[in-house]
Design a protein around this motif. Structure first.
Motif, mmCIF file in Angstrom:
data_model
loop_
_atom_site.group_PDB
_atom_site.id
_atom_site.type_symbol
_atom_site.label_atom_id
_atom_site.label_comp_id
_atom_site.label_asym_id
_atom_site.label_seq_id
_atom_site.Cartn_x
_atom_site.Cartn_y
_atom_site.Cartn_z
ATOM 1 N N GLU A 196 0.827 -1.213 0.000
ATOM 2 C CA GLU A 196 0.000 0.000 0.000
ATOM 3 C C GLU A 196 0.860 1.261 0.000
ATOM 4 O O GLU A 196 0.475 2.279 -0.596
ATOM 5 C CB GLU A 196 -0.933 -0.007 1.209
ATOM 6 C CG GLU A 196 -2.015 -1.091 1.110
ATOM 7 C CD GLU A 196 -2.903 -1.158 2.330
ATOM 8 O OE1 GLU A 196 -2.671 -0.382 3.300
ATOM 9 O OE2 GLU A 196 -3.834 -1.987 2.353
ATOM 10 N N TRP A 197 2.014 1.220 0.644
ATOM 11 C CA TRP A 197 2.917 2.375 0.627
ATOM 12 C C TRP A 197 3.483 2.587 -0.776
ATOM 13 O O TRP A 197 3.596 3.725 -1.251
ATOM 14 C CB TRP A 197 4.066 2.170 1.611
ATOM 15 C CG TRP A 197 3.699 2.300 3.056
ATOM 16 C CD1 TRP A 197 2.451 2.372 3.588
ATOM 17 C CD2 TRP A 197 4.614 2.367 4.148
ATOM 18 N NE1 TRP A 197 2.528 2.470 4.959
ATOM 19 C CE2 TRP A 197 3.843 2.472 5.330
ATOM 20 C CE3 TRP A 197 6.003 2.326 4.254
ATOM 21 C CZ2 TRP A 197 4.421 2.550 6.594
ATOM 22 C CZ3 TRP A 197 6.594 2.405 5.506
ATOM 23 C CH2 TRP A 197 5.808 2.526 6.667
ATOM 24 N N LEU A 198 3.877 1.493 -1.426
ATOM 25 C CA LEU A 198 4.454 1.589 -2.764
ATOM 26 C C LEU A 198 3.420 2.116 -3.752
ATOM 27 O O LEU A 198 3.737 2.945 -4.626
ATOM 28 C CB LEU A 198 4.974 0.220 -3.205
ATOM 29 C CG LEU A 198 6.142 -0.335 -2.389
ATOM 30 C CD1 LEU A 198 6.426 -1.781 -2.773
ATOM 31 C CD2 LEU A 198 7.400 0.507 -2.568
ATOM 32 N N VAL A 199 2.174 1.649 -3.632
ATOM 33 C CA VAL A 199 1.105 2.140 -4.499
ATOM 34 C C VAL A 199 0.877 3.634 -4.259
ATOM 35 O O VAL A 199 0.721 4.423 -5.202
ATOM 36 C CB VAL A 199 -0.192 1.342 -4.241
ATOM 37 C CG1 VAL A 199 -1.369 1.996 -4.970
ATOM 38 C CG2 VAL A 199 -0.023 -0.103 -4.694
ATOM 39 N N VAL A 219 11.254 9.033 0.971
ATOM 40 C CA VAL A 219 10.077 9.429 1.754
ATOM 41 C C VAL A 219 9.619 8.247 2.616
ATOM 42 O O VAL A 219 9.297 8.410 3.804
ATOM 43 C CB VAL A 219 8.935 9.897 0.831
ATOM 44 C CG1 VAL A 219 7.647 10.103 1.632
ATOM 45 C CG2 VAL A 219 9.328 11.184 0.114
ATOM 46 N N LEU A 220 9.608 7.063 2.035
ATOM 47 C CA LEU A 220 9.176 5.880 2.777
ATOM 48 C C LEU A 220 10.196 5.496 3.851
ATOM 49 O O LEU A 220 9.818 5.032 4.936
ATOM 50 C CB LEU A 220 8.952 4.713 1.813
ATOM 51 C CG LEU A 220 7.841 4.923 0.777
ATOM 52 C CD1 LEU A 220 7.659 3.668 -0.065
ATOM 53 C CD2 LEU A 220 6.530 5.307 1.454
ATOM 54 N N ALA A 221 11.479 5.688 3.553
ATOM 55 C CA ALA A 221 12.501 5.408 4.556
ATOM 56 C C ALA A 221 12.345 6.334 5.761
ATOM 57 O O ALA A 221 12.492 5.913 6.911
ATOM 58 C CB ALA A 221 13.892 5.553 3.948
ATOM 59 N N LYS A 222 12.046 7.599 5.500
ATOM 60 C CA LYS A 222 11.804 8.541 6.594
ATOM 61 C C LYS A 222 10.578 8.135 7.402
ATOM 62 O O LYS A 222 10.538 8.289 8.626
ATOM 63 C CB LYS A 222 11.622 9.954 6.048
ATOM 64 C CG LYS A 222 12.917 10.577 5.533
ATOM 65 C CD LYS A 222 12.687 11.997 5.015
ATOM 66 C CE LYS A 222 13.990 12.607 4.519
ATOM 67 N NZ LYS A 222 13.792 13.975 3.980
ATOM 68 N N VAL A 264 19.616 7.095 8.292
ATOM 69 C CA VAL A 264 18.986 6.727 7.020
ATOM 70 C C VAL A 264 18.055 7.849 6.562
ATOM 71 O O VAL A 264 18.079 8.268 5.396
ATOM 72 C CB VAL A 264 18.210 5.400 7.155
ATOM 73 C CG1 VAL A 264 17.344 5.158 5.916
ATOM 74 C CG2 VAL A 264 19.165 4.233 7.348
ATOM 75 N N ALA A 265 17.245 8.348 7.498
ATOM 76 C CA ALA A 265 16.329 9.434 7.158
ATOM 77 C C ALA A 265 17.086 10.682 6.714
ATOM 78 O O ALA A 265 16.694 11.358 5.751
ATOM 79 C CB ALA A 265 15.435 9.745 8.354
#
Length: 315
Positions: A196-199, A219-222, A264-265
């Protein structure tokens, strides 16, 4: 005449070698425990490490590869674990390490079985669809270990409130690991980012490491790092329930691993150009800070209910 099996001291020594090879951060934090707790932490780590190595065809966490006999590996892990939990000498130092620590602490078998269920998810080439799926996976591969480690520290197996905080620390560690290891996991065909995050970010399946999607991936890593910080904060609030030296070790580990997610962020789309690590100097500073926090933990972390909006482990 049957061969003489190694005794507790020999198994502890082997476990100490395992943690030194497998995780410098955990090895450093474990030195802050009193001797009995430190040895039990090593014993528990040795079993976790060996299970992970068998499942992923690696050596002390290094050289993860694709395996073509995952079900057989999982069956082997499960059989030896059940033997250890039943008090039988297994003949493998890592599984005999579990036998010792489980017997000494009254470790609930469900936690070890929950961890093995996490290996089963990987063996099935499982992918999280939702954020809740992600948390369920993190519980199985790390939150359950946090609960086991708490019991090794002397937390009563029935103290669910403190075990929840211990689980939170494992969750924080795993979320930080997932953020750091996105590229490494991709190389062996794994992805723990929820579908769902990738979509949401319009990243096609299997393409998240491609250059055009790096900014979106950042953005997802943060987001992962932010979720890790929330669990870390909850875990810190549980340290007043621990003895001083155990609280010191937990707070040091929280600082060291928390720094990974934060770095990482901070690196953004360059987070995977080289592996994020914590320098020796930074670890020393975090250990010193953790000592001050442990001494003042009852003031720094007053007793407050756990955030009801934070994901909660299964009972």
């Amino acid at each position: 005449m049957s061969p003489t099996l190694p005794g507790r001291d020999a198994i502890v020594a082997t476990a100490a070698e395992s943690i030194a090879r497998g995780s410098k951060s955990f090895a450093t934090a474990s030195r802050l425990f009193d001797r009995r707790t430190r040895e039990r932490a090593w014993l528990l780590y040795a079993w976790c490490r060996k299970c992970d190595d068998i499942a992923d065809g690696q050596d002390h966490g290094h050289g993860m590869t694709r395996v073509d006999d995952a079900p057989e590996r999982l069956a082997r892990i499960s059989a030896m674990t059940e033997a250890a939990l039943s008090g039988h000498q297994v003949g493998d130092p890592a599984f005999d390490a579990l036998r010792i620590v489980a017997a000494e602490t009254g470790m609930p078998p469900r936690f070890a079985r929950d961890l093995i269920a996490g290996f089963a998810l990987d063996a099935e080439d499982w992918r999280p669809r939702s954020e809740d799926d992600l948390y369920t996976y993190c519980y199985h591969v790390a939150g359950a270990v946090g609960c086991m480690m708490a019991v090794a520290m002397g937390v009563p197996p029935g103290d669910e409130a403190t075990l929840d905080r211990a689980c939170d620390l494992g969750m924080a560690f795993q979320l930080a690991n997932i953020a750091r290891d996105i590229e490494e996991d991709d190389r062996v065909g794994r992805c723990y980012l929820p579908v769902e995050w990738l979509v949401e970010m319009d990243i096609p399946p299997g393409q998240h490491m491609k250059p055009p999607f790096r900014q979106r991936l950042a953005v997802l890593a943060k987001r992962l790092a932010a979720r890790a910080e929330a669990f870390e904060a909850s875990a810190r609030a549980g340290t007043p329930a621990l003895p001083l030296r155990s609280a010191w070790a937990v707070l040091a580990a929280a600082g060291i691993y928390g720094a990974i997610g934060r770095e990482v962020a901070a690196r953004g789309e360059h987070a995977w150009d080289r592996r994020v690590t914590t320098s020796t100097g930074a670890k020393i500073a975090m250990i010193a800070r953790a000592a001050r926090e442990a001494i003042g933990r009852r003031t720094l972390y007053p007793p407050v209910p756990r955030d009801p909006n934070l994901w909660t482990r299964p009972r």
